[in-house]
Every structure is written in C-alpha cells, then in structure tokens.
Design an enzyme around this catalytic site. Structure first.
Site, short mmCIF file in Angstrom:
data_model
loop_
_atom_site.label_atom_id
_atom_site.label_comp_id
_atom_site.label_asym_id
_atom_site.label_seq_id
_atom_site.Cartn_x
_atom_site.Cartn_y
_atom_site.Cartn_z
N GLU A 136 0.83 -1.19 0.00
CA GLU A 136 0.00 0.00 0.00
C GLU A 136 0.87 1.25 0.00
OE1 GLU A 136 -4.05 -1.52 2.17
OE2 GLU A 136 -2.28 -1.32 3.42
N CYS A 158 3.31 8.56 1.20
CA CYS A 158 3.86 7.60 2.16
C CYS A 158 4.03 6.27 1.44
CB CYS A 158 2.90 7.48 3.34
SG CYS A 158 3.37 6.22 4.54
N CYS A 171 1.25 -2.14 15.95
CA CYS A 171 1.26 -1.88 14.50
C CYS A 171 0.58 -3.01 13.75
CB CYS A 171 2.70 -1.72 14.02
SG CYS A 171 2.84 -1.58 12.24
N CYS A 220 -1.49 5.91 9.95
CA CYS A 220 -0.25 5.26 10.37
C CYS A 220 -0.52 3.93 11.05
CB CYS A 220 0.49 6.09 11.41
SG CYS A 220 0.95 7.68 10.84
N1 SAH Z 1 8.91 0.42 10.02
C1 SAH Z 1 9.17 1.80 10.09
C2 SAH Z 1 8.30 2.63 9.17
C3 SAH Z 1 6.84 2.28 9.09
S1 SAH Z 1 5.82 2.62 10.45
C4 SAH Z 1 9.04 2.29 11.51
O1 SAH Z 1 8.59 1.54 12.35
O2 SAH Z 1 9.44 3.42 11.74
C5 SAH Z 1 5.48 4.37 10.37
C6 SAH Z 1 5.09 4.96 11.74
O3 SAH Z 1 3.75 4.60 12.13
C7 SAH Z 1 6.01 4.49 12.84
O4 SAH Z 1 6.38 5.53 13.68
C8 SAH Z 1 5.12 3.52 13.56
O5 SAH Z 1 5.59 3.28 14.83
C9 SAH Z 1 3.78 4.21 13.49
N2 SAH Z 1 2.65 3.32 13.80
C10 SAH Z 1 2.57 2.00 13.61
N3 SAH Z 1 1.36 1.52 14.02
C11 SAH Z 1 0.66 2.58 14.48
C12 SAH Z 1 -0.66 2.74 15.00
N4 SAH Z 1 -1.49 1.71 15.11
N5 SAH Z 1 -1.06 3.98 15.34
C13 SAH Z 1 -0.23 5.03 15.18
N6 SAH Z 1 1.02 4.95 14.68
C14 SAH Z 1 1.47 3.73 14.35
FE1 SF4 Z 2 7.41 -2.98 11.22
FE2 SF4 Z 2 7.45 -0.29 11.61
FE3 SF4 Z 2 5.20 -1.72 12.07
FE4 SF4 Z 2 7.29 -1.99 13.71
S1 SF4 Z 2 6.06 -0.11 13.38
S2 SF4 Z 2 6.03 -3.68 12.87
S3 SF4 Z 2 9.01 -1.80 12.28
S4 SF4 Z 2 6.21 -1.44 10.09
#
Ligand code: SAH
Ligand code: SF4
Length: 387
Positions: A116, A129, A143, A366
């Site tokens: 995505e 993004c 996440c 996010c």
């Molecule tokens: N893997 C990388 C980039 C992708 S995640 C990383 O972890 O940085 C992009 C951002 O979204 C990260 O800061 C992650 O921690 C945040 N994120 C992930 N799940 C989320 C959620 N459910 N609510 C808000 N932010 C979240």
């Molecule tokens: Fe992977 Fe980033 Fe999600 Fe962590 S927050 S599981 S590193 S995509």
C-alpha cells in the site's frame, strides 16, 4: 526537441509485448547501473551518459510508459531499447479516496504480492507515504503491519514505482517546477522496515532525489526506522535524507514490549546513533515519532523522561494518537492527556505537533496498512471499491 518522423505501429506495440516476455525493468536502475545496461545493450560508450539523462527525463519527468514516446531518440534507438528493456510499474488494484482527500493505493507487484501507498494532501504540501517491504519481520505490538509476516523486500523499481503510479493517478506529469506538484514530500513510513532493505531503499531514494530523476529535495524525504542502529549511519552517508525514529517509549522496559527490536538495540545506543547523524541542525532535525497509548507510555513522567533523553539533539517530537485496528491490544490516549504531554515537551523547547490521523475511514492512517487481500482473508470483508 526535434520533430521526428511518425512512429510505426511496430515500435509502439513492441515494448508491451516484450515486457510480457520478461525483459529487465529500466525503472529503478541507478545512473551507473543504467549506463552499464545501456552499453551492454549496444549503446556506444561515449553516448551512454547522455542517454541516461534523456531516458531518465522521459521516465521520471514525463512519466512515459513506452519507449516509442521518447521522441528525441532515433527510431532505431527506441527500437533497441524496446528490444532490451521494459518500463514496468506496480499495478493499481484499487484506489480509495477518504473524505479528507487522502488516497490509499493498493498495488500489485511481481509474484502477485500487494503493498500500500498513501497520498496525504495538506495546505502547504502533499506527502506520499511509501512502503519498503511486503509486510514486516518486526512485530511492534501496536502496529497492524507487524501482524503480517514478511513476504519479501521490495526492489528499487517497486519503491520508485509507487511514486510513478501516484503521479499517474494525480495527473502530475509536466507540473513543473517542483513547487507546483501535488507530491512535494516522500515519507518511508508505509509497510516494512526500510533499514532491513537499505540497499534498495537507497537506490530508489537516490533516483527520487536526483535533479534528473524525480527531483524531490533530500530535505523533503524522510526515512522512518524502528531503530536498526547499525544502518542509521549508512542513511546519513549514502542517502542524506531526513531521519525519523519510531521511539514510542522512554524506558527500555516499555520499549522492549512496544518495539521488540529494542531488545537488540537499546535506547542509549539508538540515541548515540542519532547524535552522530550528519548535518543535524535546526533546519534538519530528527523527528521522534511517539504513538500515544492510553495508560502505557503517556504520563507526565514519560514526557519529562523523553525530553531528558533527547537533550542536545536537534529534534521535533511527532505525537501520533494511536490508530486502532481490529483486534489491537491498545487504546488511544485521551485528547487532554495528549495535550498535557505535548505541553511538557513544548515547554522544554521542542516542537511537538500532534499528527492528525488522516484517511482513517479507509484504514490509511499510520500503522493501519496491511494489504486488503490479507485483511479480507482474515475478516472475510467484501471487496474494496474499484479505482
Ligand atoms: N517500520 C518503520 C516505518 C513504518 S511505520 C518504523 O517503524 O518506523 C510508520 C510509523 O507509524 C512508525 O512511527 C510507527 O511506529 C507508526 N505506527 C505503527 N502503528 C501505528 C498505529 N497503530 N497507530 C499510530 N502509529 C502507528
Ligand atoms: Fe514494522 Fe514499523 Fe510496524 Fe514496527 S512499526 S512492525 S518496524 S512497520
């Protein structure tokens, strides 16, 4: 540009036929790799550098998808390119448009995998993004992507290709200078951990940031990592874009649970790597992302610890209200808690914008990204609307 003779049907249809035959993709090749590939295909060495510039301009400034359209190249040379290369892009499977204008693309790549990409329009910018992997091997507990097993790394072509298909969809080709474009910023914050795919991410971003490539300034490209410490210096040296750290906790005990890679690379080590990041200044700050989880990491004491930890690092703190997904084990912090946390950070001298969730109605916010097929498989939901 010189006028050229009409193009014959043969040349027009050739690339597509040959792409089906599995010719190498010309998208995503670095300058050097493309130069070498052109020479191997029969381009005279003394012309190769110029050809790279011309071909890049067609692909990345004009968005052409067919060698036949490269009208400043001779007909014979276009045919040679078509016999040796394809111009491949991910395929848009579905496109959803949120009530706030956010667009989420579900893209199919080779092997039938899906990733995505999300376009987020704002008053002063448009941010795309993009994803770096199909799924993620890391398992951050808040996440959604983390619940999907890694299928594979994306190639450089697939990473740059996400920008190309978004530009197609937004009808952005030809909108120059860069300030007039819809996509002004790139964030590597989609699916996957970019620093488990550093080489391909680097090659793709060097094309995105090159003036003859997509020409987005390196200060408008942000790579977000969960904290793969040994790779951070490479980002500074080999890419030179801005850095964002998914920080999310102020003690190793809590961070071990939220961001399990912390068991390997502790907070102190991560912050040392941040301090060593090149070119840090007031205009090039590190973004610390901090997801606000009710009762988990959102106290005043957390806020105070946070500003102590990052002392001396030119930084801004991006507070992200947790975006829920089906089955998530957390809740979003209350609005007044987020405000109180932001105030403490702010009083310590750090900008602390609260990230407004975008595209929530289409699960584009996010941490909500996960391919629709994967979701459908698990939830047996209906099909997404067609683009
Ligand atoms: N893997 C990388 C980039 C992708 S995640 C990383 O972890 O940085 C992009 C951002 O979204 C990260 O800061 C992650 O921690 C945040 N994120 C992930 N799940 C989320 C959620 N459910 N609510 C808000 N932010 C979240
Ligand atoms: Fe992977 Fe980033 Fe999600 Fe962590 S927050 S599981 S590193 S995509």
């Amino acid at each position: 540009m010189p006028a050229t003779a009409p193009i014959t049907q043969d040349v027009l249809t050739l690339p597509r036929k040959l792409a089906e035959a599995g010719l190498p993709n010309i998208v995503g090749l670095t300058r050097d790799a493309l130069r070498e590939a052109l020479i191997a295909a029969g381009t005279p060495e003394r012309q190769a550098k110029m050809r790279v510039g011309q071909i890049w301009s067609w692909i990345y400034h004009r968005g052409v998808q067919d060698f036949a359209a490269m009208t400043n190249l001779s007909k014979e040379y276009r045919a040679l390119l078509a016999q040796n290369f394809s111009i491949g892009r991910p395929e848009i499977v579905t496109r959803q448009v949120s009530s706030d204008g956010t667009r989420k693309y579900l893209l199919r790549i080779e092997g039938g995998h899906e990733v995505e990409a999300v376009y987020i329009p704002d008053d002063d910018r448009g941010t795309l993004c993009i994803s770096s992997q199909v799924g993620c091997t890391l398992t951050c507990s808040f996440c959604h992507t983390g619940t999907q097993k890694l299928v594979r790394n994306l190639t450089a072509a697939e990473i740059v290709g996400q920008i190309l298909v978004a530009r197609d969809d937004l009808s952005e080709w030809g909108r120059e200078p860069a300030a007039k474009r819809f996509i002004t910023n790139i964030v590597l914050m989609g699916m996957g951990e970019p620093l488990y795919n550093t080489d391909n991410v680097r090659d793709a971003m060097l094309i995105a940031m090159d003036g003859d490539g997509i020409a987005i300034s390196r200060r408008r490209v942000t790579l977000s990592t969960s904290g793969i410490v040994p790779e951070i210096a490479r980002v500074g040296a080999e890419i030179g874009c801005l850095l964002a750290i998914s920080f999310h906790a102020t003690t190793d005990e809590v961070r071990d649970k939220l961001v399990p890679i912390n068991r390997k690379y502790k907070i102190a080590e991560l912050l040392d790597a941040c301090r060593a990041y090149p070119r840090l200044s007031n205009s090039e700050r590190i973004t610390f992302e901090y997801v606000m989880l009710k009762g988990v990491n959102d106290t005043d004491a957390d806020a105070r610890r946070l500003v102590k930890l990052i002392a001396g690092i030119p930084a801004k703190i991006n507070l992200i209200p947790f975006n829920p997904w089906p089955g998530a084990p957390y809740e979003r912090s209350d609005a007044d808690r987020i405000t109180a946390f932001a105030d403490i950070v702010n009083r310590a001298g750090y900008a602390s914008p609260v990230r407004t969730p975008r595209g929530e109605d289409i699960m584009a916010a996010c941490g909500q990204l996960k391919s629709a097929t994967e979701r459908a498989r698990r939830q047996k939901t209906g099909a997404l609307p067609p683009a």
